[in-house]
Motif scaffolding. Sequence first.
Motif, PDB file in Angstrom:
ATOM      1  N   ALA A  94       9.854  51.347  56.813  1.00  0.00           N
ATOM      2  CA  ALA A  94      10.026  51.150  55.378  1.00  0.00           C
ATOM      3  C   ALA A  94      11.440  50.724  55.037  1.00  0.00           C
ATOM      4  O   ALA A  94      11.664  49.874  54.160  1.00  0.00           O
ATOM      5  CB  ALA A  94       9.670  52.439  54.623  1.00  0.00           C
ATOM      6  N   MET A  95      12.430  51.278  55.735  1.00  0.00           N
ATOM      7  CA  MET A  95      13.826  50.905  55.493  1.00  0.00           C
ATOM      8  C   MET A  95      14.154  49.558  56.135  1.00  0.00           C
ATOM      9  O   MET A  95      14.946  48.785  55.605  1.00  0.00           O
ATOM     10  CB  MET A  95      14.752  51.986  56.037  1.00  0.00           C
ATOM     11  N   GLN A  96      13.544  49.269  57.258  1.00  0.00           N
ATOM     12  CA  GLN A  96      13.781  47.981  57.900  1.00  0.00           C
ATOM     13  C   GLN A  96      13.343  46.830  57.003  1.00  0.00           C
ATOM     14  O   GLN A  96      13.969  45.758  56.987  1.00  0.00           O
ATOM     15  CB  GLN A  96      13.038  47.914  59.242  1.00  0.00           C
ATOM     16  N   GLN A  97      12.282  47.051  56.245  1.00  0.00           N
ATOM     17  CA  GLN A  97      11.828  46.023  55.310  1.00  0.00           C
ATOM     18  C   GLN A  97      12.867  45.790  54.216  1.00  0.00           C
ATOM     19  O   GLN A  97      13.116  44.646  53.808  1.00  0.00           O
ATOM     20  CB  GLN A  97      10.485  46.436  54.697  1.00  0.00           C
ATOM     21  N   VAL A  98      13.492  46.877  53.745  1.00  0.00           N
ATOM     22  CA  VAL A  98      14.551  46.756  52.735  1.00  0.00           C
ATOM     23  C   VAL A  98      15.727  45.967  53.302  1.00  0.00           C
ATOM     24  O   VAL A  98      16.269  45.063  52.660  1.00  0.00           O
ATOM     25  CB  VAL A  98      15.006  48.148  52.264  1.00  0.00           C
ATOM     26  N   SER A 141      15.744  43.779  55.632  1.00  0.00           N
ATOM     27  CA  SER A 141      15.373  42.380  55.834  1.00  0.00           C
ATOM     28  C   SER A 141      15.517  41.585  54.537  1.00  0.00           C
ATOM     29  O   SER A 141      16.060  40.470  54.542  1.00  0.00           O
ATOM     30  CB  SER A 141      13.933  42.297  56.347  1.00  0.00           C
ATOM     31  N   ILE A 142      15.052  42.161  53.425  1.00  0.00           N
ATOM     32  CA  ILE A 142      15.156  41.454  52.135  1.00  0.00           C
ATOM     33  C   ILE A 142      16.623  41.303  51.739  1.00  0.00           C
ATOM     34  O   ILE A 142      17.049  40.246  51.266  1.00  0.00           O
ATOM     35  CB  ILE A 142      14.371  42.215  51.049  1.00  0.00           C
ATOM     36  N   ILE A 143      17.415  42.356  51.948  1.00  0.00           N
ATOM     37  CA  ILE A 143      18.830  42.305  51.588  1.00  0.00           C
ATOM     38  C   ILE A 143      19.547  41.214  52.380  1.00  0.00           C
ATOM     39  O   ILE A 143      20.341  40.440  51.829  1.00  0.00           O
ATOM     40  CB  ILE A 143      19.499  43.674  51.819  1.00  0.00           C
ATOM     41  N   SER A 144      19.290  41.155  53.676  1.00  0.00           N
ATOM     42  CA  SER A 144      19.977  40.167  54.519  1.00  0.00           C
ATOM     43  C   SER A 144      19.634  38.738  54.107  1.00  0.00           C
ATOM     44  O   SER A 144      20.472  37.835  54.211  1.00  0.00           O
ATOM     45  CB  SER A 144      19.610  40.391  55.987  1.00  0.00           C
ATOM     46  N   VAL A 160      11.810  47.290  46.560  1.00  0.00           N
ATOM     47  CA  VAL A 160      11.283  48.625  46.265  1.00  0.00           C
ATOM     48  C   VAL A 160      11.857  49.608  47.278  1.00  0.00           C
ATOM     49  O   VAL A 160      11.608  49.477  48.483  1.00  0.00           O
ATOM     50  CB  VAL A 160       9.743  48.648  46.302  1.00  0.00           C
ATOM     51  N   MET A 161      12.635  50.578  46.802  1.00  0.00           N
ATOM     52  CA  MET A 161      13.215  51.582  47.686  1.00  0.00           C
ATOM     53  C   MET A 161      12.171  52.661  47.974  1.00  0.00           C
ATOM     54  O   MET A 161      11.624  53.263  47.036  1.00  0.00           O
ATOM     55  CB  MET A 161      14.449  52.199  47.057  1.00  0.00           C
ATOM     56  N   PRO A 162      11.860  52.920  49.245  1.00  0.00           N
ATOM     57  CA  PRO A 162      10.802  53.879  49.567  1.00  0.00           C
ATOM     58  C   PRO A 162      11.253  55.320  49.326  1.00  0.00           C
ATOM     59  O   PRO A 162      12.424  55.657  49.567  1.00  0.00           O
ATOM     60  CB  PRO A 162      10.551  53.631  51.058  1.00  0.00           C
ATOM     61  N   PRO A 163      10.354  56.186  48.852  1.00  0.00           N
ATOM     62  CA  PRO A 163      10.697  57.610  48.730  1.00  0.00           C
ATOM     63  C   PRO A 163      10.862  58.234  50.113  1.00  0.00           C
ATOM     64  O   PRO A 163      10.313  57.729  51.106  1.00  0.00           O
ATOM     65  CB  PRO A 163       9.505  58.200  47.976  1.00  0.00           C
TER      66      PRO A 163
END
Length: 444
Positions: free
Chosen positions: A146-150, A152-155, A307-310
């Motif tokens: 879930a954090m790796q997806q975040v 990826s979008i940021i990069s 979307v930041m995961p809980p």
Amino acid sequence: MVRILLAEDDEIMRISVYDRLKQFDWDVDQVENGLDGVKMLEKNDYHLVISDIRMPGMDGIQLLEKIKTLSPETDIIIMTAYGSVNDALDCLRQGASDYILKPFDMDDLIIRCNRLLDFQRVKNQVATLEENCRIVDRGLVGKAPAMQQVYSIISQAAPTNTTILITGESGTGKELAARAIHKASLRRDKPFVSINCAAIPEGLMESEMFGHERGAFTGADRKRKGKFELADNGTLLLDELGDLPGPLQAKLLRVLQEGAFERVGGSSTINVNVRVLACTSKDLQKEVDEGRFRQDLLFRLKVIPIVMPPLREHREDIPELCNHFLKEFNSPYNTPFSISQEALSCLETYSFPGNARELHNLMERASVLCSGPVIYPEDLPTELCAIESCKETGFNLAENMAIAEKVCLRKALNHCGGNKTKTSELLGISRKNLWEKLKNYDID
């Protein structure tokens, strides 16, 4: 763009200076006297004013006094002849930024202009850094999918100037994601300015965002820049954007589309180059459906959504987060804090409604209340867990009594700094009995 006002009554000198300033793509207005200069200052904002000290109607010293009243952040360069050096020194005492003697080398004037403009940029950065330095930048932590997806979008999105909308529950790290975007962007060396739309009263929000002119309202005794101006060429974070009042949503939409706005009580248009990031824990589409948020503004903000995961969706990151947070706190034993596997087992079964922020607060509390450098379940809130009681023990009396005894032994041992003699005296048992219990419960 840099705006400069040139006030000089000598036409040849005025044209010569004007032509040289325009070579640097600066926006330059020119006037023949101080009275016309005041009229221009009332209509426009200028980074610099370059003025002759002797002019008909209003001289440079009188113009200086007006500038300090109308635009105290504008720097003034006084041009003077040899015979009026003392007047130039008087101008410096009254607030002029610099003076230059006639006749002068145009390159010398340009150097002085650039020096003052650089100083203004530094002042703007300092104004934002004062707030940023009070914030411990913990950064984003976690290796779960879930954090790796975040990441990826940021990069992919950070190097662009695209508007980004960051959503998620409270405490998931939305502001940290915004800071990570800024640090990975081409604006990383420019200001990062944050404004919390939920923390500022509605009546002050417009002034906070866009600034105000002197006399715009009661108490506005001087001109003030807003967050958009402070963030010029940098990044502006609109935190908790879902709480932005309706009337300001239209003005924000215009800034996003045109990069222009007017201060409260002002008529001149101010152009800025700002990258906008927005955070909210609200469902903006629901706010739109219920008439509290503009649909067109949502479309403009949601160019790239993150979307930041809980925390409950990436529990495998809890050990790394705990160790990361514990590095912030100093151990009284001059050794790094660590957390036991038993305490981690308790935390990994907790739902964390407050997400990573709640975990951070738990680690801070545990580091203050624990008796040693290792955090055990008894150092966590009793309602959260207590060693193996996090696991299902049922109603077996012996098992529950053993859990309570182990908690008591460890607390007493930590309280006495590991001294077994003092611990046995504190517990009211013999040293041999204590040794047997410690061995039985595998307590070091």
